[in-house]
Scaffold this motif. Structure first.
Motif, PDB file in Angstrom:
ATOM      1  N   ILE A  57       0.855  -1.190   0.000  1.00  0.00           N
ATOM      2  CA  ILE A  57       0.000   0.000   0.000  1.00  0.00           C
ATOM      3  C   ILE A  57       0.889   1.237   0.000  1.00  0.00           C
ATOM      4  O   ILE A  57       1.906   1.280   0.701  1.00  0.00           O
ATOM      5  CB  ILE A  57      -0.883   0.021   1.267  1.00  0.00           C
ATOM      6  N   ARG A  58       0.478   2.238  -0.768  1.00  0.00           N
ATOM      7  CA  ARG A  58       1.172   3.529  -0.710  1.00  0.00           C
ATOM      8  C   ARG A  58       0.198   4.635  -1.059  1.00  0.00           C
ATOM      9  O   ARG A  58      -0.832   4.416  -1.699  1.00  0.00           O
ATOM     10  CB  ARG A  58       2.394   3.552  -1.628  1.00  0.00           C
ATOM     11  N   LYS A  59       0.540   5.812  -0.605  1.00  0.00           N
ATOM     12  CA  LYS A  59      -0.230   7.017  -0.891  1.00  0.00           C
ATOM     13  C   LYS A  59       0.680   7.881  -1.772  1.00  0.00           C
ATOM     14  O   LYS A  59       1.442   8.700  -1.269  1.00  0.00           O
ATOM     15  CB  LYS A  59      -0.582   7.725   0.417  1.00  0.00           C
ATOM     16  N   ASP A  65      -4.514  16.445  -8.751  1.00  0.00           N
ATOM     17  CA  ASP A  65      -5.905  16.739  -9.085  1.00  0.00           C
ATOM     18  C   ASP A  65      -6.854  15.809  -8.325  1.00  0.00           C
ATOM     19  O   ASP A  65      -6.745  15.685  -7.127  1.00  0.00           O
ATOM     20  CB  ASP A  65      -6.131  16.694 -10.603  1.00  0.00           C
ATOM     21  N   ALA A  66      -7.751  15.131  -9.029  1.00  0.00           N
ATOM     22  CA  ALA A  66      -8.790  14.333  -8.371  1.00  0.00           C
ATOM     23  C   ALA A  66      -8.237  13.140  -7.597  1.00  0.00           C
ATOM     24  O   ALA A  66      -8.903  12.627  -6.696  1.00  0.00           O
ATOM     25  CB  ALA A  66      -9.803  13.838  -9.400  1.00  0.00           C
ATOM     26  N   TRP A  71      -4.969   6.443  -2.495  1.00  0.00           N
ATOM     27  CA  TRP A  71      -4.091   5.324  -2.166  1.00  0.00           C
ATOM     28  C   TRP A  71      -4.009   4.360  -3.340  1.00  0.00           C
ATOM     29  O   TRP A  71      -4.955   4.238  -4.118  1.00  0.00           O
ATOM     30  CB  TRP A  71      -4.631   4.563  -0.956  1.00  0.00           C
ATOM     31  N   TYR A  72      -2.877   3.643  -3.431  1.00  0.00           N
ATOM     32  CA  TYR A  72      -2.669   2.640  -4.468  1.00  0.00           C
ATOM     33  C   TYR A  72      -2.236   1.352  -3.791  1.00  0.00           C
ATOM     34  O   TYR A  72      -1.322   1.349  -2.965  1.00  0.00           O
ATOM     35  CB  TYR A  72      -1.584   3.107  -5.441  1.00  0.00           C
ATOM     36  N   ILE A  73      -2.903   0.266  -4.124  1.00  0.00           N
ATOM     37  CA  ILE A  73      -2.623  -1.030  -3.525  1.00  0.00           C
ATOM     38  C   ILE A  73      -2.187  -1.976  -4.626  1.00  0.00           C
ATOM     39  O   ILE A  73      -2.878  -2.131  -5.638  1.00  0.00           O
ATOM     40  CB  ILE A  73      -3.867  -1.599  -2.796  1.00  0.00           C
ATOM     41  N   PRO A  98      -9.506   6.363  -4.510  1.00  0.00           N
ATOM     42  CA  PRO A  98      -9.461   7.824  -4.594  1.00  0.00           C
ATOM     43  C   PRO A  98      -9.768   8.456  -3.230  1.00  0.00           C
ATOM     44  O   PRO A  98     -10.334   7.806  -2.354  1.00  0.00           O
ATOM     45  CB  PRO A  98     -10.558   8.164  -5.606  1.00  0.00           C
ATOM     46  N   PRO A  99      -9.405   9.721  -3.060  1.00  0.00           N
ATOM     47  CA  PRO A  99      -9.567  10.365  -1.759  1.00  0.00           C
ATOM     48  C   PRO A  99     -10.993  10.781  -1.432  1.00  0.00           C
ATOM     49  O   PRO A  99     -11.260  11.232  -0.323  1.00  0.00           O
ATOM     50  CB  PRO A  99      -8.669  11.598  -1.870  1.00  0.00           C
TER      51      PRO A  99
END
Length: 175
Positions: A57-59, A65-66, A71-73, A98-99
């Motif tokens: 996992i990382r941010k 932008d959007a 986060w990306y897993i 997405p946030p």
């Protein structure tokens, strides 16, 4: 919480400094390679590996932008490459969180299918990756007991939150 210092071989070929907890959670910092850097942003990402769940996992600081703050897993396998050395092997399936709202996307299933078809992964690995994907979604992103869902059950995973607060590790150490 006790930590063991480790070196992690990232998919970009970098050896990165990090730590592993007694629960087999790994945190490490990876240098963002120049073509993907965003001017004015940090040049490293903190990665978290939950080995027992088969995820990294990382941010990403490169999200703008959007997607900024999302986060990306990655679905992965963590290999013990040597004493205090770990290697992260990406298994193609990714999840984007997405946030905003309570939304996630499963990505790169075509790459996963190509890898299975061309023999880059075997059927047993493919079955494990699919199970790990569903378990991660069920545990961290879906609250089946809540209608309508109002919050994530455990996302970002509580297991990584304390590791996010650690000072930077020495990035991109080479053997």
């Amino acid at each position: 919480m006790t930590f063991e210092e480790v070196r992690v071989h990232h998919g970009t070929g970098q050896w990165c400094s990090g730590v592993r907890t007694g629960d087999n959670i790994v945190a490490y910092d990876v240098e963002i390679l120049p073509p993907w850097r965003v001017p004015g942003r940090p040049t490293t990402d903190r990665c978290f590996v939950i080995a027992d769940e088969g995820v990294q996992i990382r941010k990403p600081v490169t999200f703008v932008d959007a997607l900024e703050g999302g986060w990306y897993i990655d679905l992965i396998e963590l290999e013990e490459a040597g004493p205090k050395e770990l290697a992260v092997h990406d298994h193609y399936v990714d999840i984007l969180v997405p946030p905003f709202n309570r939304h996630y996307e499963v990505l790169d299933l075509d790459e996963f299918a190509d890898a299975l078809e061309n023999g880059a992964i075997d059927a047993a690995t493919a079955a494990r990756v699919l199970r790990d994907t569903q378990r991660f979604i069920d545990k961290h992103l879906r609250n089946l007991n809540q209608d309508p869902p109002g919050s994530w059950p455990d996302f970002p995973p509580a297991a990584v939150l304390g590791l996010a607060e650690l000072p930077p590790f020495d990035v991109a150490q080479r053997p």
